[in-house]
Design a protein around this motif. Structure first.
Motif, PDB file in Angstrom:
ATOM      1  N   ASP A 117       0.822  -1.213   0.000  1.00 35.15           N
ATOM      2  CA  ASP A 117       0.000   0.000   0.000  1.00 35.15           C
ATOM      3  C   ASP A 117       0.856   1.262   0.000  1.00 35.15           C
ATOM      4  N   LEU A 118       1.877   1.291   0.859  1.00 33.12           N
ATOM      5  CA  LEU A 118       2.707   2.491   0.951  1.00 33.12           C
ATOM      6  C   LEU A 118       3.538   2.706  -0.308  1.00 33.12           C
ATOM      7  N   VAL A 119       4.008   1.629  -0.915  1.00 38.87           N
ATOM      8  CA  VAL A 119       4.760   1.758  -2.164  1.00 38.87           C
ATOM      9  C   VAL A 119       3.832   2.199  -3.281  1.00 38.87           C
ATOM     10  N   ARG A 120       2.647   1.615  -3.327  1.00 38.87           N
ATOM     11  CA  ARG A 120       1.683   1.954  -4.385  1.00 38.87           C
ATOM     12  C   ARG A 120       1.323   3.437  -4.372  1.00 38.87           C
ATOM     13  N   THR A 121       1.194   4.006  -3.194  1.00 33.55           N
ATOM     14  CA  THR A 121       0.814   5.414  -3.083  1.00 33.55           C
ATOM     15  C   THR A 121       2.024   6.344  -3.059  1.00 33.55           C
ATOM     16  N   GLY A 122       3.232   5.768  -3.149  1.00 36.85           N
ATOM     17  CA  GLY A 122       4.434   6.597  -3.124  1.00 36.85           C
ATOM     18  C   GLY A 122       4.753   7.151  -1.759  1.00 36.85           C
ATOM     19  N   ARG A 123       4.210   6.544  -0.699  1.00 38.15           N
ATOM     20  CA  ARG A 123       4.356   7.079   0.649  1.00 38.15           C
ATOM     21  C   ARG A 123       5.333   6.294   1.523  1.00 38.15           C
ATOM     22  N   TYR A 124       5.915   5.236   1.007  1.00 38.72           N
ATOM     23  CA  TYR A 124       6.733   4.359   1.852  1.00 38.72           C
ATOM     24  C   TYR A 124       7.899   5.103   2.492  1.00 38.72           C
ATOM     25  N   VAL A 125       8.676   5.783   1.710  1.00 40.40           N
ATOM     26  CA  VAL A 125       9.871   6.453   2.236  1.00 40.40           C
ATOM     27  C   VAL A 125       9.494   7.554   3.218  1.00 40.40           C
ATOM     28  N   ALA A 126       8.500   8.352   2.890  1.00 43.02           N
ATOM     29  CA  ALA A 126       8.105   9.467   3.758  1.00 43.02           C
ATOM     30  C   ALA A 126       7.550   8.977   5.096  1.00 43.02           C
ATOM     31  N   VAL A 127       6.696   7.967   5.054  1.00 44.11           N
ATOM     32  CA  VAL A 127       6.095   7.451   6.288  1.00 44.11           C
ATOM     33  C   VAL A 127       7.153   6.841   7.189  1.00 44.11           C
ATOM     34  N   MET A 128       8.052   6.066   6.597  1.00 43.85           N
ATOM     35  CA  MET A 128       9.083   5.422   7.395  1.00 43.85           C
ATOM     36  C   MET A 128      10.085   6.440   7.936  1.00 43.85           C
ATOM     37  N   ALA A 129      10.430   7.419   7.126  1.00 40.78           N
ATOM     38  CA  ALA A 129      11.384   8.442   7.565  1.00 40.78           C
ATOM     39  C   ALA A 129      10.822   9.247   8.732  1.00 40.78           C
ATOM     40  N   ALA A 130       9.527   9.530   8.685  1.00 40.63           N
ATOM     41  CA  ALA A 130       8.890  10.295   9.762  1.00 40.63           C
ATOM     42  C   ALA A 130       8.952   9.542  11.087  1.00 40.63           C
ATOM     43  N   LYS A 131       9.093   8.235  11.017  1.00 43.37           N
ATOM     44  CA  LYS A 131       9.165   7.411  12.219  1.00 43.37           C
ATOM     45  C   LYS A 131      10.595   6.949  12.506  1.00 43.37           C
ATOM     46  N   LYS A 132      11.538   7.597  11.805  1.00 47.20           N
ATOM     47  CA  LYS A 132      12.960   7.327  11.986  1.00 47.20           C
ATOM     48  C   LYS A 132      13.302   5.857  11.727  1.00 47.20           C
ATOM     49  N   LEU A 133      12.657   5.295  10.737  1.00 52.50           N
ATOM     50  CA  LEU A 133      12.965   3.939  10.293  1.00 52.50           C
ATOM     51  C   LEU A 133      13.748   4.058   8.994  1.00 52.50           C
ATOM     52  N   PRO A 134      14.933   3.466   8.927  1.00 52.78           N
ATOM     53  CA  PRO A 134      15.852   3.715   7.811  1.00 52.78           C
ATOM     54  C   PRO A 134      15.446   3.031   6.507  1.00 52.78           C
ATOM     55  N   VAL A 135      14.998   3.828   5.552  1.00 48.07           N
ATOM     56  CA  VAL A 135      14.747   3.314   4.208  1.00 48.07           C
ATOM     57  C   VAL A 135      15.250   4.341   3.198  1.00 48.07           C
ATOM     58  N   LYS A 136      15.527   3.857   2.005  1.00 50.49           N
ATOM     59  CA  LYS A 136      15.964   4.705   0.902  1.00 50.49           C
ATOM     60  C   LYS A 136      14.963   4.579  -0.237  1.00 50.49           C
ATOM     61  N   ASP A 137      15.074   5.474  -1.194  1.00 50.25           N
ATOM     62  CA  ASP A 137      14.169   5.429  -2.339  1.00 50.25           C
ATOM     63  C   ASP A 137      14.227   4.084  -3.064  1.00 50.25           C
ATOM     64  N   PHE A 138      15.420   3.502  -3.148  1.00 46.52           N
ATOM     65  CA  PHE A 138      15.533   2.252  -3.896  1.00 46.52           C
ATOM     66  C   PHE A 138      14.881   1.072  -3.165  1.00 46.52           C
ATOM     67  N   ASN A 139      14.524   1.259  -1.867  1.00 48.99           N
ATOM     68  CA  ASN A 139      13.828   0.202  -1.138  1.00 48.99           C
ATOM     69  C   ASN A 139      12.372   0.044  -1.569  1.00 48.99           C
ATOM     70  N   MET A 140      11.949   0.855  -2.528  1.00 49.50           N
ATOM     71  CA  MET A 140      10.600   0.695  -3.085  1.00 49.50           C
ATOM     72  C   MET A 140      10.540  -0.541  -3.977  1.00 49.50           C
ATOM     73  N   LEU A 141      11.697  -1.141  -4.244  1.00 49.06           N
ATOM     74  CA  LEU A 141      11.794  -2.454  -4.874  1.00 49.06           C
ATOM     75  C   LEU A 141      12.765  -3.288  -4.046  1.00 49.06           C
ATOM     76  N   TYR A 142      12.591  -4.603  -4.089  1.00 48.12           N
ATOM     77  CA  TYR A 142      13.562  -5.483  -3.452  1.00 48.12           C
ATOM     78  C   TYR A 142      14.649  -5.854  -4.461  1.00 48.12           C
ATOM     79  N   LEU A 143      15.742  -6.367  -3.942  1.00 47.51           N
ATOM     80  CA  LEU A 143      16.859  -6.716  -4.819  1.00 47.51           C
ATOM     81  C   LEU A 143      16.653  -8.089  -5.463  1.00 47.51           C
ATOM     82  N   ILE A 144      17.352  -8.314  -6.569  1.00 48.47           N
ATOM     83  CA  ILE A 144      17.309  -9.600  -7.253  1.00 48.47           C
ATOM     84  C   ILE A 144      18.258 -10.559  -6.531  1.00 48.47           C
ATOM     85  N   PRO A 145      17.820 -11.757  -6.162  1.00 49.62           N
ATOM     86  CA  PRO A 145      18.700 -12.700  -5.457  1.00 49.62           C
ATOM     87  C   PRO A 145      19.970 -13.007  -6.241  1.00 49.62           C
TER      88      PRO A 145
END
Length: 470
Positions: A426-454
């Motif tokens: 939901d947060l990625v779909r609305t573009g809110r993941y980074v902002a919501v997590m940052a506001a709660k001091k949870l470390p994420v970056k813009d590229f965390n809107m996707l997971y890495l390839i194994p």
């Protein structure tokens, strides 16, 4: 309750694909020769049931989606405090610092493609099969729905991914596939769901309870359109589900998840489990709220303090979904949060009947309200949001414009679908993941809107390139 178990007798007995070092494990392997297996209606039925069973694999609804959809957000945390080599992958979801060797992420990639391989085998072979036309249509629709669901997860988790639509029979047949654009993946998803909704029955008889109905295909297609920001198409498709009058909110939130009524008027589609049969029971309750066979709070994954505070005063969903304390074996109260939503112990330790909800009517109502609001804030959108709030024992929303209504929907989805693997999506779909997590001091970056390839997949296929940032 008993009806679903008729279907579940075969749920783990379909074509089971073994895992090896082959890229994506796309070739089904069975004890029977696949040349002579896909002949009768019974053969194809077993193959379809095997495709449903893929949803229970650890990399799909078994384990990975919970870590990737909940623990990676502000909803849930890891219930273990001691860091050791054995749990380094788990703590990466707490720290949001993933490595390409993470087995949880690898399992998600691997097991989604295992499921896709099963559906591809069906869709490749069924056209020439000499079986009744109505069964052929139904089995195709079921396979297309499951394939669409699996690709929908993959494209949201990883972005561009290899697109495989036919059966691969060569051991090296997938070793040089390229990542296809997300746009191409979505084209297949939409095409599959459009075909599925035409092919699937509105409902099934008691012997087939648990199979995907037409309404689920429509609802998933609505979610795809919503993710694509095609608001008008999303609203139109979700409205079809609502207008069908086939589904409704149950009066009590807890009843939606009851193991005594696993299929009900609110469930469009769930992953079904049956305790007492090896490999067919779920472990959601024991993993999240117990040690052994009784609740003790010894959870591997527990709600965050922020999740605890997210519920409004008087929200009836909270006491069912999570608890803030438990009584230990000595009778003492231990102040530790745990997920209670899936607690029900079956006949075996660490085993229960609890099904996992994939699509339910509350989701349809909230998605429809969201789509309407994106077209333009209006009273109809408010009405559908308030239906969900009323069932939770809450007053009507105070949102009065488009912007405040967006936040109201975000909040409502968080508490309505707590621990159902929807928060990250939901947060990625609305573009809110980074902002919501940052506001709660949870470390994420813009590229965390996707997971890495194994890394294992990159090593096996040099055409695969890692997602940016990793």
């Amino acid at each position: 309750m008993k009806a679903k178990h008729i279907f579940l007798v075969l749920f783990g007995a379909g074509i089971l694909t073994s895992c090896n070092d082959n890229f994506l494990a796309l070739t089904p392997q069975t004890d029977r020769n696949t040349v002579n297996f896909y002949q009768t209606a019974a053969d194809f039925n077993n193959a379809v049931v095997g495709s449903y069973a893929a949803l229970k694999l650890s990399g799909v609804y078994g384990t990975s989606l919970y870590w990737m959809g909940e623990v990676s957000t502000d909803n849930a945390d890891y219930g273990v405090t001691t860091r050791q080599a054995v749990n380094v992958d788990n703590f990466q979801f707490v720290d949001r610092t993933y490595t390409s060797l993470n087995d949880i992420i690898y399992a998600a990639w691997r097991d989604h493609y295992i499921g896709i391989s099963r559906t591809n085998a069906i869709l490749t072979r069924i056209e020439g099969a000499n079986i009744a036309a109505n069964l052929k249509t139904q089995y195709k629709g079921e396979a297309q729905f499951i394939r669409a669901l699996l690709y929908f997860d993959l494209v949201r988790l990883f972005g561009d991914v290899p697109l495989v639509t036919t059966e691969i029979t060569s051991p090296d047949g997938a070793s040089s596939l390229n990542r296809m654009s997300a746009e191409d993946i979505y084209k297949l998803i939409i095409s599959d769901l459009q075909s599925a909704e035409q092919a699937l029955p509105v409902s099934y008889g008691t012997a087939d309870v648990g199979r995907v109905p037409q309404g689920a295909a429509k609802a998933l297609l609505g979610k795809v359109y919503l993710t694509r920001k095609d608001w008008a198409a999303a609203a139109g498709k979700l409205k079809e589900v609502i207008s069908s009058a086939k589904y409704q909110l149950l009066p009590k939130y807890a009843d939606v998840f009851s193991f005594a009524t696993p299929t009900n008027a609110e469930i469009l589609f769930n992953v079904q489990y049956k305790s007492g049969n090896t490999g067919q029971g779920s472990n959601f309750g024991p993993v999240q709220a117990s040690e052994g066979s009784r609740i003790t709070g010894g959870s591997m994954r527990y709600p965050t303090a922020d999740m605890d505070a997210a519920y409004e005063t008087g929200d009836l969903r909270k006491s069912f979904s999570m608890r803030s304390s438990y009584i230990d074996a000595t009778g003492q109260t231990i102040n530790q949060r745990y997920v209670s939503k899936y607690v029900q112990f079956g006949s075996l330790a660490g085993d229960s009947d609890i099904d996992f909800p994939v699509l339910r009517y509350a989701d349809v109502l909230l998605m429809y309200a969201e789509a309407l609001n994106e077209v333009g804030f209006n009273p109809e959108a408010v009405m559908y949001l308030n239906q969900v709030r009323k069932r939770a024992g809450l007053a009507d929303t105070k949102a009065t414009d488009q912007a405040s209504f967006r936040l109201a929907i975000e909040q409502e989805r968080r508490v309505e679908f707590a621990f159902e693997n929807q928060r990250w999506f939901d947060l990625v779909r609305t573009g809110r993941y980074v902002a919501v997590m940052a506001a709660k001091k949870l470390p994420v970056k813009d590229f965390n809107m996707l997971y890495l390839i194994p890394q294992r997949e990159i090593d096996l296929n040099k055409n695969l390139k890692q997602n940016p940032g990793y």
